[in-house]
Design an enzyme around this catalytic site. Structure first.
Site, PDB file in Angstrom:
ATOM      1  N   ASP A  50       0.799  -1.216   0.000  1.00 39.48           N
ATOM      2  CA  ASP A  50       0.000   0.000   0.000  1.00 39.48           C
ATOM      3  C   ASP A  50       0.835   1.271   0.000  1.00 39.48           C
ATOM      4  O   ASP A  50       0.298   2.372  -0.154  1.00 39.48           O
ATOM      5  CB  ASP A  50      -0.859   0.018   1.279  1.00 39.48           C
ATOM      6  CG  ASP A  50      -2.290  -0.373   1.004  1.00 39.48           C
ATOM      7  OD1 ASP A  50      -2.734  -0.166  -0.126  1.00 39.48           O
ATOM      8  OD2 ASP A  50      -2.940  -0.884   1.934  1.00 39.48           O
TER       9      ASP A  50
HETATM   10  C1  BGC Z   1       0.213   1.413   6.226  1.00 38.71           C
HETATM   11  C2  BGC Z   1      -0.104   0.198   5.393  1.00 38.71           C
HETATM   12  C3  BGC Z   1      -1.582   0.091   5.178  1.00 38.71           C
HETATM   13  C4  BGC Z   1      -2.129   1.417   4.635  1.00 38.71           C
HETATM   14  C5  BGC Z   1      -3.610   1.411   4.407  1.00 38.71           C
HETATM   15  C6  BGC Z   1      -0.433   2.631   5.660  1.00 38.71           C
HETATM   16  O1  BGC Z   1      -0.203   3.724   6.507  1.00 38.71           O
HETATM   17  O2  BGC Z   1       1.607   1.571   6.300  1.00 38.71           O
HETATM   18  O3  BGC Z   1       0.396  -0.960   6.019  1.00 38.71           O
HETATM   19  O4  BGC Z   1      -1.825  -0.934   4.258  1.00 38.71           O
HETATM   20  O5  BGC Z   1      -1.810   2.450   5.520  1.00 38.71           O
HETATM   21  O6  BGC Z   1      -4.333   1.300   5.557  1.00 38.71           O
HETATM   22  C1  NOJ Z   2      -1.710  -3.597   5.581  1.00 34.93           C
HETATM   23  C2  NOJ Z   2      -2.922  -3.588   4.710  1.00 34.93           C
HETATM   24  O1  NOJ Z   2      -4.068  -3.994   5.446  1.00 34.93           O
HETATM   25  C3  NOJ Z   2      -2.738  -4.500   3.519  1.00 34.93           C
HETATM   26  O2  NOJ Z   2      -3.853  -4.408   2.673  1.00 34.93           O
HETATM   27  C4  NOJ Z   2      -1.477  -4.195   2.787  1.00 34.93           C
HETATM   28  O3  NOJ Z   2      -1.311  -5.146   1.758  1.00 34.93           O
HETATM   29  C5  NOJ Z   2      -0.277  -4.221   3.718  1.00 34.93           C
HETATM   30  N1  NOJ Z   2      -0.505  -3.358   4.824  1.00 34.93           N
HETATM   31  C6  NOJ Z   2       1.022  -3.848   3.007  1.00 34.93           C
HETATM   32  O4  NOJ Z   2       1.077  -2.502   2.699  1.00 34.93           O
END
Ligand code: BGC
Ligand code: NOJ
Length: 819
Positions: A488
């Site tokens: 993400d």
């Molecule tokens: C986090 C990710 C997460 C994304 C969406 C980001 O701040 O680092 O792990 O998937 O937010 O919620």
């Molecule tokens: C947490 C999120 O819930 C997930 O959708 C994502 O793939 C990982 N972070 C990696 O960014």
């Protein structure tokens, strides 16, 4: 030197027993299996909600508060001159004895002081929308005792965001009713809410309180309430302000005497025309009907037994006997439990998720199914169909949906490049587990075409997912990354310059040129899964077409996604590689090394092994593998959120456990059981008990992230419980290391283990039959089935055929070199 421990695994009881209240952070557990859900920490902090942690919050919780983790489900004890809590907090009187036993769907918190022992079992009965606090109080001393007990629960005004922000309204609306030993919270029931909460005590009460400020008194916190100091309930009735529920119970206990009592906190919905018995007065019939089944200790014990049985059955589909404590704890108990929790809660409510932000994630929930589908397949089926129904007719998928409405969330929208493919991965896992091919014909419409569920099936969605990814490719022949892929934080089309704006959804992805190697690999993997389904259906032409498309994608990866020793991660908007030796930072990423091997690229010519070796060499850390190296040291707007994190944290070079599991699986594919197990143990929480002061999170559930060696404080875990690591680590260990893997035509037995594992036995319930599988490894190999006997008959290959429902199948597997 081993560090201080805060508890131990009690496998026999299927509990983690915490022996000190001062765990590095609150170590929590979950109550409830389906609709009524709650969190509880080892010092009784936590809250409950009905289905939706944001919109139907029943008990209040304070975020980012000091002290941490309050309020909770408190029991105050007044004995002689002392006042204490069995949970230690909030009064924090030093106890003679304290323990918290977190079990499957329940927690028991027990404290003792001056010869008085109070133990509370907190649980949510199966199929009842209530939580029980069941107390056992024992006078272990030599003198009679007159004890006062007070309960305490603080009500949330249902919408958790509003409850913590909109005080100008909310401090005017609370309303309560008190009837006998029951306290009713009925805020907004007078108008549009058709639900209320009742809090009932099995004893006759000596008094009650429902107004927080009266219960606490001026200038006090939860540790020093006036009512407790006075040892006398004030019988306050909340009108507006902060509604709470507290009962006072007086008990006399002879030496050696034990008493039991309990509290029930129940959630009730009334039909619109049955809301009131008289103007403004709640019709409580449904609540008293509920209480009728929960009146006596015998009834409570019966409900608790049902809960235990539910969990014993749920876990019984996969059980291993092995001489390895970590495998034992994780596979047989805790990892399966965590898979249920992630399936139920997605990423909503934990110590790190407030339950007030996101809905169910499309990619998250599809992946959660992998570790859950063998537990309650019917629920997985419904989830897959719900998820598919949030796909649009062009193949784009809503990134999140709200469980109460089952509609995709417009605020986040679509445009996450990996989302569509996960639907294929979860559907395939469901069919392999159940053999239920009817799911493919299940009606599932497109969210943007109302009524389309009449002529659209799940199968249509799977084809559409492939088509959508294929249609959106960039100049290197790789899928466009759009807002992001699984990572993400790789926001390559975002170019955000405004503090606070979401990296995930801002930025124009229309003209975005960035591409994802990982999605290309996931495409190849999905094509294989989909082809196995199509082959079964006899659709040869389609199989041929997807094979061609997958080959084309593989060629694109070999041409543009291979960097000499590892797989490149992506191409940015300027068509420059990310995760390549030519980069100054972020030269190598973990995701494409794991997925490259899972997509079976370069197995024959050594690229797969080279990619894994590079991952070990450049990403290796004592706690697993970090996500990328070198970590990004400054913000680059063309790379997005990943560069917003300081080095060693989250997606910027922490050990992001989720993607470590893909390398574990990759290692089993190339046959290196020692390395697969090594990496698994590095991220495995149960190996962290001796490092609890550094690791900080619970040792019985996986965490999302552990700070990497670039951080000044390496080895600290965060974001425990609600992470895709749960289902993928179960998949990695159960299906790839232990190697018991459902396939369309049977149960594959293909272990890949460290050479010193000499034997193990697995009981796997699969499609109604029970398979007792004994694996022996006298030659100390890492992989390879030399011989397999099924019910005593030698059977070629390593797939145990499907047996009739109800049968018991004996499988003996000998590992070794087949030559
Ligand atoms: C986090 C990710 C997460 C994304 C969406 C980001 O701040 O680092 O792990 O998937 O937010 O919620
Ligand atoms: C947490 C999120 O819930 C997930 O959708 C994502 O793939 C990982 N972070 C990696 O960014």
């Amino acid at each position: 030197m081993p560090g201080k421990r805060y508890g131990y695994f009690d496998n026999k009881a299927k509990e983690y027993c915490i022996t000190r209240p001062d765990t590095p952070i609150p170590w929590i557990n979950y109550l409830g299996c389906q609709d009524y859900l709650g969190l509880i920490s080892n010092t009784a902090g936590g809250y409950s909600f009905y289905r939706d942690a944001c919109l139907r919050r029943l008990l209040r919780y304070h975020y980012n508060a000091i002290p941490k983790d309050n309020p909770g489900r408190y029991i105050y004890v007044c004995d002689g001159k002392k006042t204490w809590n069995p949970s230690f907090k909030p009064v924090k009187t030093k106890l003679d004895d304290y323990k918290c036993r977190h079990g499957l769907g329940y927690s028991v918190i027990e404290g003792a002081l001056d010869g008085l022992r109070v133990s509370t079992t907190y649980f949510v009965p199966i199929d009842i929308n209530a939580e029980i606090w069941s107390l056992t109080i024992k006078n272990e001393g030599r003198k009679s005792k007159d004890v006062d007990l007070f309960s305490y629960a603080e009500f949330c005004l249902y919408n958790a965001v509003d409850d913590s922000t909109n005080f100008q309204r909310n401090w005017n609306i609370a309303e309560m009713e008190i009837e006998g030993s029951a306290i009713f919270h009925k805020t907004e029931y007078r108008e549009r809410r058709n639900h209320y909460v009742g809090f009932w005590c099995s004893e006759k009460i000596a008094g009650f309180d429902t107004m927080r400020d009266v219960f606490l008194g001026k200038l006090n916190d939860y540790g020093s309430p006036d009512v407790i100091k006075n040892r006398k309930a004030a019988n306050s009735v909340a009108h507006s302000w902060q509604p709470v529920g507290s009962h006072q119970v007086k008990l006399s206990l002879k030496p050696g005497q034990t008493k039991r009592l309990h509290f029930v906190l129940g959630y009730i919905e009334n039909p619109q025309d049955e809301k009131f018995v008289s103007p403004g007065v709640i019709n409580k019939k449904r609540f008293y009907d509920m209480i009728a089944g929960l009146k006596t200790s015998a009834q409570i014990d019966k409900e608790f037994k049902k809960l235990k049985k539910f969990w014993a059955d749920a876990l019984s589909n996969y059980q291993v006997t092995i001489d390895n404590e970590h495998v034992d704890r994780m596979v047989n108990i805790w990892n399966q439990y965590q898979c249920m929790v992630t399936f139920n809660l997605s990423r909503s409510a934990s110590s790190f998720e407030t339950g007030m932000s996101r809905g169910l994630g499309f990619r998250d929930s599809n992946q959660d199914i992998l570790g859950f589908v063998h537990i309650v397949p019917q629920r997985a089926k419904q989830r897959i169909i719900d998820l598919a129904s949030t796909q649009n007719h062009d193949g784009s998928c809503y990134h999140q949906y709200q469980p109460l409405t089952k509609k995709g969330n417009d605020a986040v929208g679509t445009g996450f490049s990996d989302d569509p493919l996960w639907l294929i991965v979860s559907t395939s896992a469901y069919i392999k587990e159940t053999g239920d091919w009817t799911i493919l014909d299940a009606p599932a419409g497109y969210q943007d075409v109302p009524g389309s569920d009449k002529n659209t099936t799940l199968m249509d969605h799977l084809h559409l997912s492939m088509k959508h990814v294929l249609e959106l490719r960039g100049s290197h022949g790789l899928p466009l990354i759009q807002h992001a892929d699984w990572n993400d934080c790789l926001n390559l089309n975002c170019f955000s310059k405004n503090p606070g704006e979401s990296f995930q959804i801002s930025g124009d992805i229309e003209g975005g040129k960035a591409e994802s190697v990982m999605v290309a690999q996931l495409f190849i993997y999905s094509a294989k899964e989909l082809n196995a389904i199509l082959e079964h259906l006899g659709q040869k032409d389609k199989v041929k077409e997807y094979t061609r498309q997958a080959d084309e994608m593989r060629s694109a990866i070999l041409k543009n996604g291979w960097d000499g020793k590892w797989f490149i991660r992506a191409y940015d908007h300027f068509e420059k590689p990310i995760g390549s030796k030519v980069c100054d930072e972020g030269k190598i990423f973990i995701e494409t090394q794991g997925w490259g091997v899972m997509a079976e690229i370069g197995i024959e010519d050594g690229k797969a092994i080279a990619a894994l070796d590079s991952a070990w060499q450049y990403l290796g850390d004592t706690n697993g593998m970090v996500l990328n190296q070198p970590a990004y040291t400054y913000y680059r707007d063309h790379l997005g959120e990943i560069t917003s994190y300081p080095p060693g944290y989250k997606e910027n070079a922490s050990i992001f456990c989720h993607n470590n599991t893909w390398v574990v699986i990759g290692e089993t594919i190339v046959g290196r059981g020692d390395k697969a197990w090594d990496l698994y143990t590095r991220i495995c929480p149960s190996t962290k008990e001796d490092k609890a002061d550094t690791y900080k999170c619970e040792p019985y559930c996986f965490a999302q992230t552990i700070s990497g060696h670039d951080s000044p404080l390496p080895g600290e875990a965060k974001n425990s419980w609600l992470t895709g690591t749960a289902s993928w680590s179960f998949t990695a260990l159960a299906q790839y290391i232990l190697g018991i893997r459902p396939e369309h035509d049977g149960l594959r037995v293909d272990p890949c283990i460290p050479p010193d594992w000499k034997k193990f036995t697995i009981t796997r319930k699969f499609r109604g039959a029970t398979y007792n599988i004994k694996v022996s490894n006298p030659d100390g190999v890492m992989k390879g089935v030399k011989k397999m006997l099924v019910n005593g008959k030698q059977t070629p290959g390593n797939i145990v055929p499907i047996f009739k429902e109800g049968s018991t199948v004996k499988v003996e597997v000998l590992l070794g070199n087949s030559k």
